[in-house]
Design an enzyme around this catalytic site. Structure first.
Site, PDB file in Angstrom:
ATOM      1  N   LEU A 147      10.165  -2.773   9.331  1.00  0.00           N
ATOM      2  CA  LEU A 147      10.056  -3.489   8.113  1.00  0.00           C
ATOM      3  C   LEU A 147      10.755  -5.224   8.845  1.00  0.00           C
ATOM      4  O   LEU A 147      10.668  -5.472   9.728  1.00  0.00           O
ATOM      5  CB  LEU A 147      11.512  -3.161   7.667  1.00  0.00           C
ATOM      6  CG  LEU A 147      11.585  -1.877   6.627  1.00  0.00           C
ATOM      7  CD1 LEU A 147      12.859  -1.506   5.914  1.00  0.00           C
ATOM      8  CD2 LEU A 147      10.657  -1.850   5.476  1.00  0.00           C
TER       9      LEU A 147
ATOM     10  N   LYS B 218      -0.657  -0.079   2.578  1.00  0.00           N
ATOM     11  CA  LYS B 218      -1.457  -0.325   2.755  1.00  0.00           C
ATOM     12  C   LYS B 218      -2.445  -1.049   2.829  1.00  0.00           C
ATOM     13  O   LYS B 218      -2.799  -1.481   3.746  1.00  0.00           O
ATOM     14  CB  LYS B 218      -2.809   0.961   1.573  1.00  0.00           C
ATOM     15  CG  LYS B 218      -2.010   1.982   1.822  1.00  0.00           C
ATOM     16  CD  LYS B 218      -3.481   2.518   1.111  1.00  0.00           C
ATOM     17  CE  LYS B 218      -3.456   2.243  -0.764  1.00  0.00           C
ATOM     18  NZ  LYS B 218      -2.329   2.166  -1.478  1.00  0.00           N
TER      19      LYS B 218
ATOM     20  N   GLY C 188      -7.653   1.712  -1.094  1.00  0.00           N
ATOM     21  CA  GLY C 188      -8.071   2.420  -2.303  1.00  0.00           C
ATOM     22  C   GLY C 188      -7.410   1.906  -2.438  1.00  0.00           C
ATOM     23  O   GLY C 188      -5.750   1.271  -2.172  1.00  0.00           O
ATOM     24  N   ALA C 189      -7.159   2.222  -3.810  1.00  0.00           N
ATOM     25  CA  ALA C 189      -5.980   2.441  -4.599  1.00  0.00           C
ATOM     26  C   ALA C 189      -5.064   3.676  -4.723  1.00  0.00           C
ATOM     27  O   ALA C 189      -5.871   4.636  -4.644  1.00  0.00           O
ATOM     28  CB  ALA C 189      -6.450   1.848  -6.147  1.00  0.00           C
ATOM     29  N   GLY C 190      -3.632   3.144  -4.622  1.00  0.00           N
ATOM     30  CA  GLY C 190      -3.023   4.480  -4.455  1.00  0.00           C
ATOM     31  C   GLY C 190      -3.252   5.154  -3.239  1.00  0.00           C
ATOM     32  O   GLY C 190      -4.011   4.676  -2.307  1.00  0.00           O
TER      33      GLY C 190
ATOM     34  N   LYS D 151     -11.761  -4.285  -1.222  1.00  0.00           N
ATOM     35  CA  LYS D 151     -10.591  -3.718  -2.271  1.00  0.00           C
ATOM     36  C   LYS D 151     -11.782  -3.398  -3.063  1.00  0.00           C
ATOM     37  O   LYS D 151     -11.523  -4.986  -4.453  1.00  0.00           O
ATOM     38  CB  LYS D 151      -9.541  -4.113  -2.628  1.00  0.00           C
ATOM     39  CG  LYS D 151      -8.758  -3.356  -3.826  1.00  0.00           C
ATOM     40  CD  LYS D 151      -7.360  -2.888  -2.817  1.00  0.00           C
ATOM     41  CE  LYS D 151      -6.529  -2.288  -3.857  1.00  0.00           C
ATOM     42  NZ  LYS D 151      -5.438  -1.454  -3.921  1.00  0.00           N
TER      43      LYS D 151
ATOM     44  N   GLY E 104       1.980   2.078  -3.223  1.00  0.00           N
ATOM     45  CA  GLY E 104       3.436   0.728  -2.505  1.00  0.00           C
ATOM     46  C   GLY E 104       3.573   1.179  -0.964  1.00  0.00           C
ATOM     47  O   GLY E 104       5.169   1.183  -1.310  1.00  0.00           O
TER      48      GLY E 104
HETATM   49  N1  LIG Z   1       6.613  -3.789   6.815  1.00  0.00           N
HETATM   50  C1  LIG Z   1       6.691  -3.901   5.440  1.00  0.00           C
HETATM   51  N2  LIG Z   1       7.706  -5.254   5.743  1.00  0.00           N
HETATM   52  C2  LIG Z   1       8.567  -5.852   4.806  1.00  0.00           C
HETATM   53  N3  LIG Z   1       8.075  -5.196   3.224  1.00  0.00           N
HETATM   54  C3  LIG Z   1       6.622  -4.445   3.215  1.00  0.00           C
HETATM   55  C4  LIG Z   1       5.545  -4.286   4.407  1.00  0.00           C
HETATM   56  N4  LIG Z   1       5.519  -3.318   4.087  1.00  0.00           N
HETATM   57  C5  LIG Z   1       4.908  -3.291   2.766  1.00  0.00           C
HETATM   58  N5  LIG Z   1       5.412  -4.622   1.898  1.00  0.00           N
HETATM   59  C6  LIG Z   1       6.048  -4.316   0.709  1.00  0.00           C
HETATM   60  O1  LIG Z   1       5.413  -3.605  -0.258  1.00  0.00           O
HETATM   61  C7  LIG Z   1       5.134  -3.792  -1.209  1.00  0.00           C
HETATM   62  C8  LIG Z   1       4.202  -2.724  -1.051  1.00  0.00           C
HETATM   63  O2  LIG Z   1       3.321  -2.816  -0.173  1.00  0.00           O
HETATM   64  P1  LIG Z   1       1.406  -2.586  -0.443  1.00  0.00           P
HETATM   65  O3  LIG Z   1       0.995  -3.610  -1.878  1.00  0.00           O
HETATM   66  O4  LIG Z   1       1.096  -3.037   0.728  1.00  0.00           O
HETATM   67  O5  LIG Z   1       1.019  -1.071  -0.691  1.00  0.00           O
HETATM   68  P2  LIG Z   1      -0.332  -0.475  -1.408  1.00  0.00           P
HETATM   69  O6  LIG Z   1       0.338   1.028   0.009  1.00  0.00           O
HETATM   70  O7  LIG Z   1      -1.282  -1.701  -0.875  1.00  0.00           O
HETATM   71  O8  LIG Z   1       0.009  -0.459  -2.742  1.00  0.00           O
HETATM   72  P3  LIG Z   1      -1.188   0.101  -3.470  1.00  0.00           P
HETATM   73  O9  LIG Z   1      -1.778   1.458  -4.043  1.00  0.00           O
HETATM   74  O10 LIG Z   1      -0.863  -1.024  -4.711  1.00  0.00           O
HETATM   75  O11 LIG Z   1      -2.433  -0.815  -2.728  1.00  0.00           O
HETATM   76  C9  LIG Z   1       4.354  -5.802  -0.744  1.00  0.00           C
HETATM   77  O12 LIG Z   1       4.894  -6.048  -1.488  1.00  0.00           O
HETATM   78  C10 LIG Z   1       5.082  -6.107   0.410  1.00  0.00           C
HETATM   79  O13 LIG Z   1       4.971  -7.153   0.777  1.00  0.00           O
HETATM   80  C1  LIG Z   2      -1.375  -0.266  -9.383  1.00  0.00           C
HETATM   81  C2  LIG Z   2      -0.920  -0.460  -8.054  1.00  0.00           C
HETATM   82  N1  LIG Z   2      -1.150  -1.658  -7.607  1.00  0.00           N
HETATM   83  C3  LIG Z   2      -1.818   0.370  -7.772  1.00  0.00           C
HETATM   84  N2  LIG Z   2      -2.847  -0.155  -6.730  1.00  0.00           N
HETATM   85  C4  LIG Z   2      -2.543   1.693  -8.192  1.00  0.00           C
HETATM   86  C5  LIG Z   2      -1.940   2.942  -8.568  1.00  0.00           C
HETATM   87  C6  LIG Z   2      -2.260   4.222  -8.844  1.00  0.00           C
HETATM   88  C7  LIG Z   2      -1.582   5.483  -8.680  1.00  0.00           C
HETATM   89  C8  LIG Z   2      -2.586   6.311  -9.683  1.00  0.00           C
HETATM   90  C9  LIG Z   2      -1.145   8.308  -8.969  1.00  0.00           C
HETATM   91  O1  LIG Z   2      -1.472   8.640  -8.026  1.00  0.00           O
HETATM   92  O2  LIG Z   2      -0.302   8.276 -10.447  1.00  0.00           O
HETATM   93 MG   LIG Z   3      -2.988  -2.628  -2.218  1.00  0.00          MG
END
Ligand SMILES: Nc1ncnc2c1ncn2[C@@H]1O[C@H](COP(=O)(O)OP(=O)(O)OP(=O)(O)O)[C@@H](O)[C@H]1O
Ligand SMILES: C[C@H](N)[C@H](N)CCCCCC(=O)O
Ligand SMILES: [Mg+2]
Length: 214
Positions: A189, A16, A106-108, A33, A13
């Site tokens: 943001l 990424k 990656g995931a996370g 992905k 979150g």
């Molecule tokens: N710069 C930003 N401005 C506004 N919202 C953002 C910004 N960056 C990310 N977000 C929002 O925050 C949330 C999490 O971001 P994102 O999905 O890119 O995380 P992630 O690191 O890819 O998570 P995951 O591990 O699940 O793949 C999403 O709803 C995304 O739209």
């Molecule tokens: C479900 C979410 N979208 C993420 N891709 C999954 C992230 C796994 C994190 C695991 C951990 O660090 O505890």
């Molecule tokens: Mg992601």
């Protein structure tokens, strides 16, 4: 083989997917992905497809799409399956464009288990990818960022640099200084996560990416 870029982060979150979309757009790369967990709120691949404007990038299908919004190893266990990283390596060869980068997400974060024996860090090493680390700015991000950096340094993973996300924060300079990794950019943001925003951010990332990828 053309460039392989793996987008990891200091956690889940952290931005990424948005960063992956911006880099994919900037480089007219392909996006992949390999493992998507949590399908209820839409997938990262669907998000990236919706954010790209160029007509070159291909977003490849995930190798695993798992229902539970959980770590890949757990989401797979809940579906009585297991993620085969050899299959991921095999597919990465098929999806690698001949003369454009493949951007993988990656995931996370780095130490997320892909199965009972392989962590995301191990997968990055096996993929022979260079890494972009996404660090969201928050109270606590110095620790999470430097833990990630220390593991990357300890295992010799080649790192392109940091993409920071979220509000501007003095943590960025400290993380750069203490990690020794350069800053690629900062994705601010935004109220509107859309194609226009991604195109704008992609333009800002293009020069630093080309410089650091040279
Ligand atoms: N710069 C930003 N401005 C506004 N919202 C953002 C910004 N960056 C990310 N977000 C929002 O925050 C949330 C999490 O971001 P994102 O999905 O890119 O995380 P992630 O690191 O890819 O998570 P995951 O591990 O699940 O793949 C999403 O709803 C995304 O739209
Ligand atoms: C479900 C979410 N979208 C993420 N891709 C999954 C992230 C796994 C994190 C695991 C951990 O660090 O505890
Ligand atoms: Mg992601």
């Amino acid at each position: 083989m053309s460039e392989r870029i793996f987008i990891t982060g200091i956690g889940t979150g952290v931005g990424k997917t948005l960063t992956a979309a911006c880099i994919t757009e900037a480089l007219e790369a392909d996006y992949w992905k390999p493992v998507q967990t949590g399908l209820m709120e839409g997938t990262d691949t669907d998000t990236v497809v919706s954010l790209l404007s160029n007509n070159v990038s291909v977003c490849h299908p995930e190798a695993w799409r798992l229902q539970a919004p959980a770590s890949p190893h757990l989401a797979a266990r809940l579906e009585n399956t297991s993620i085969d990283t050899n299959r991921i390596l095999e597919l990465s060869g098929q999806y690698q464009p001949a003369n454009r980068p493949l951007v993988m997400e990656g995931a996370g974060g780095l130490m997320v288990p892909v199965n009972e024996t392989v962590f995301t860090l191990d997968l990055i090493l096996a993929l022979k990818a260079r890494v972009v680390v996404v660090a969201q700015n928050y109270l606590g991000s110095i620790n999470h960022a430097l833990l990630t950096a220390r593991m990357l340094q300890h295992t010799g993973v080649p790192v392109i640099g940091w993409v920071f996300s979220g509000a501007e924060h003095s943590n960025e300079e400290d993380i750069i200084r203490w990690s020794g990794y350069p800053k690629i950019g900062h994705i601010p943001l935004t109220e509107q996560v859309d194609k226009a925003f991604v195109k704008q951010q992609a333009q800002l990332l293009t020069t630093p990416l080309h410089t650091l990828l040279a």
